[in-house]
Design an enzyme around this catalytic site. Structure first.
Site, short mmCIF file in Angstrom:
data_model
loop_
_atom_site.label_atom_id
_atom_site.label_comp_id
_atom_site.label_asym_id
_atom_site.label_seq_id
_atom_site.Cartn_x
_atom_site.Cartn_y
_atom_site.Cartn_z
CD GLU A 303 -2.92 1.26 0.16
OE1 GLU A 303 -2.70 1.76 -0.77
OE2 GLU A 303 -4.15 0.42 0.37
CG ASP A 307 -0.90 4.87 -1.16
OD1 ASP A 307 -1.50 4.53 -2.08
OD2 ASP A 307 -1.29 4.83 -0.02
CB SER A 553 -5.13 1.20 -2.89
OG SER A 553 -5.80 0.64 -1.90
#
Length: 638
Positions: A303, A307, A553
């Site tokens: 994650e 990002d 995401s």
């Protein structure tokens, strides 16, 4: 907020007349089921002591949507005139009348005034009570529930408040609220014994992977197989160099144990922007948060690597990216812990937080972060992207309404808040749907919307894809590879005024042909997502190798980066940040500035879900960003 809560009460029937014997008392909250993983153990010991907390109704909170529209609607004379944090505190701090009414009731009920403590930001009143006292005060009965991990939790099925006190209290804890993040404090692996925990591996909405990439492709003709930064720039017209980076800010939120590896960022940037090699995000630690390296692998690094690699690349090396790293390895963190840090007026949980929902600092059990909880210690960025989410049904309407109001406050201060809409179509996290009795099940048939995606004061971001055998010059479709774009209609929040025209058009022309008992078919509820961006086949450097990654995401930080560049253009000519964007993007003046998505759907709960159609839809919202059009339109606003 009155509109939101009224909708909750009408649609869910949470407030009902109590037994006549209770006369002046009325049910304030009632829980319909015991959450998954929990089971009844025993009646709670009447002599046990619990910290009873009363969330005080915030002053003027019923009008917060109106105040936000004044500074956010493009036709308002107050557009862009954002408030200071001090303005927000003065406007919404609970009134003396509210504080006095609750204290008077407690005293009349036999609790000496010295026992009732007002938290430093006037948001809560706490009193240490025995279970017997709490049961008498709230006309309820407390039980102990056990979780499959071994943890115990105190709760009741419902509770009552006097009619004259109800208008002054949002909710009371501990009562019907269940812990959505469960930890075993023993054992070396922090993933051990985790229920639904923001940031914990295997829980919530996290990106998915199909594994290592054997041959890296970085040409526009291969964007249907692998998404890299050049694909996104081509899809959304993001050809821009920051001009006002020192005045601008872009924030990305991560929840420990999720953490990035600098070696992964450097590996990614060496291929796609070597000027970023060696550059780290500016990290703001919240409640002991840090970029842990004890645990690695996709579940821990996927994650955050995703990002930051794309967020930093798209805003370029000229624009600093702020990483808000929330929570330590033991207590973890919730959305409320993060909100405490960026807005001191939100620190209302006993000078910290609600232990049934949020990480409590200093760690009351030892072994975790033992410093003071972070309260107003972090400056909110102009744009904040979060790629985590609960199911709306994880939390009670009162808890979600209170948090949703905080996002409205951030909007008043000029902050754009983005949340990913989820990866399971109309189903909830893990593909679970609701059943008739309110529980979760993989075999459930009732649509299970996400939160905060359904809050009308944030911008919810869904996912698209470059369709197989298509190019970046052709229209995208809704994401149907590995994940499905989260979307649908809230069971808690009413349809905001800014969204009515778009949603009513959808319901008039493309009304979903599903039974009314599996989705909120009232035509009066908040629809989500608001916008979308690509969420399939991302090339991400994770633990020293490139993997293909999928999820909303991906979509949220990409959208955040694009909106950060819109802010840059406005700041460069002396204008304010764009702040809460929903009233603007749904307005007629912004018609056509998003790439409309009209292919694909978001299946789930044993159905085909909703379908992407012309105009807004509960799969891809208004569509994907068209940066040149967005910049041109926002530069025309004051």
């Amino acid at each position: 907020m009155r509109l939101l809560l009224s909708f909750v009460l009408l649609s869910l029937g949470l407030l009902a007349s109590a037994d006549p014997a209770l006369s002046a008392y009325r049910v304030h909250e009632r829980r319909g089921h015991t959450p998954t993983g929990w089971s009844y153990n025993r009646k709670h010991d009447s002599s046990a002591v619990i910290p009873l907390r009363f969330a005080l109704k915030q002053n003027n909170i019923d009008s917060i949507g109106d105040y936000l529209m004044e500074v956010s609607h493009p036709e308002s004379t107050e557009y862009g005139k954002h408030w200071s944090a001090g303005d927000v505190f003065k406007k919404f701090s609970p009134s003396a009348e509210t504080i006095g009414a609750v204290r008077a009731w407690l005293e009349e009920s036999g609790f000496d005034s010295s026992r009732a403590k007002l938290t430093r930001n006037r948001g809560w009143i706490e009193v240490q009570v025995t279970v017997e006292e709490a049961e008498r005060l709230l006309q309820t009965e407390y039980h102990v529930y056990g979780h499959e991990t071994g943890q115990e939790h105190v709760a009741c099925d419902s509770y009552h408040l006097p009619e004259h006190v109800q208008p002054h209290i949002d909710f009371v804890t501990p009562t019907v609220h269940f812990d959505t993040k469960v930890f075993k404090r023993s054992g070396s692996d922090p993933a051990e014994g985790v229920g639904r925990a923001i940031g914990q591996p295997g829980s919530g909405a996290h990106p998915k992977t199909t594994g290592e990439i054997q041959t890296l492709l970085n040409e526009l003709e291969n964007c249907d197989e692998q998404i890299t930064p050049i694909c996104l720039r081509a899809l959304y017209g993001l050809v821009y160099e920051p001009l006002a980076a020192s005045k601008n800010s872009f924030g990305i939120v991560e929840y420990t144990p999720q953490a990035y590896l600098q070696s992964d960022l450097d590996m990614f940037h060496s291929y796609f922007n070597d000027s970023l090699v060696g550059v780290a995000p500016y990290m703001v630690s919240i409640d002991g948060g840090y970029a842990q390296t004890e645990y690695t692998g996709f579940d821990y690094n996927g994650e955050s690597d995703l990002d930051l690699e794309y967020g930093m690349n798209l805003v370029t090396a000229k624009q600093q990216v702020t990483l808000y790293q929330a929570g330590d390895m033991v207590e973890g963190a919730s959305f409320n812990n993060f909100l405490d840090a960026i807005d001191g007026t939100y620190c209302t949980y006993d000078g910290g937080d609600d232990p049934t929902q949020d990480g409590v600092y200093p760690d009351p059990y030892g072994g975790g972060y033992e410093g003071p909880e972070d309260c107003g210690t972090a400056t909110p960025a102009n744009v904040i992207s979060t790629s985590y989410a609960y199911n709306e049904a994880d939390l009670t309407p009162f808890y979600t309404a209170r948090q949703c109001s905080e996002y409205a406050k951030l909007g008043l201060m000029g902050v754009t808040v983005l949340y990913s809409s989820g990866d399971y179509g109309v189903a909830g996290n893990g593909g679970e749907c609701l059943t008739a009795n309110g529980t979760y099940s993989l075999n459930g048939t009732i649509f299970n919307p996400s939160f905060p995606g359904t809050c009308p004061y944030i911008t919810s971001v869904g996912a698209t894809q470059v369709n197989p055998n298509s190019t970046v010059l052709e229209p995208e479709g809704a994401c149907e590879q590995v994940i499905y774009s989260g979307g649908g209609f809230s069971n808690y929040f009413a349809m905001p005024e800014y969204q009515k025209t778009a949603v009513e058009y959808y319901l008039t022309n493309y009304y979903p042909q599903y039974p009314a008992d599996i989705w909120n078919s009232t035509g009066m509820s908040r629809g989500f997502p608001d916008i979308a961006a690509n969420g399939a086949n991302y090339v991400v450097a994770i633990d020293g190798e490139f993997e293909l990654v999928y999820g909303t995401s991906c979509s949220s930080p990409v959208s955040g980066a694009i909106l950060t560049m819109v802010n840059d253009a406005r700041l460069a000519v002396g204008k304010s940040p764009i702040g809460f964007i929903n009233p603007t993007i749904y307005s007629s003046s912004f018609a056509g500035v998003f790439n409309d998505i009209t292919m694909g759907g978001n299946q789930g709960c044993g159905t085909a879900g909703y379908t992407a159609v012309p105009g807004w839809d509960p799969v891809t919202g208004l569509g994907t960003p068209n940066f040149p059009k967005l910049v041109a339109s926002w530069l025309l606003l004051p």
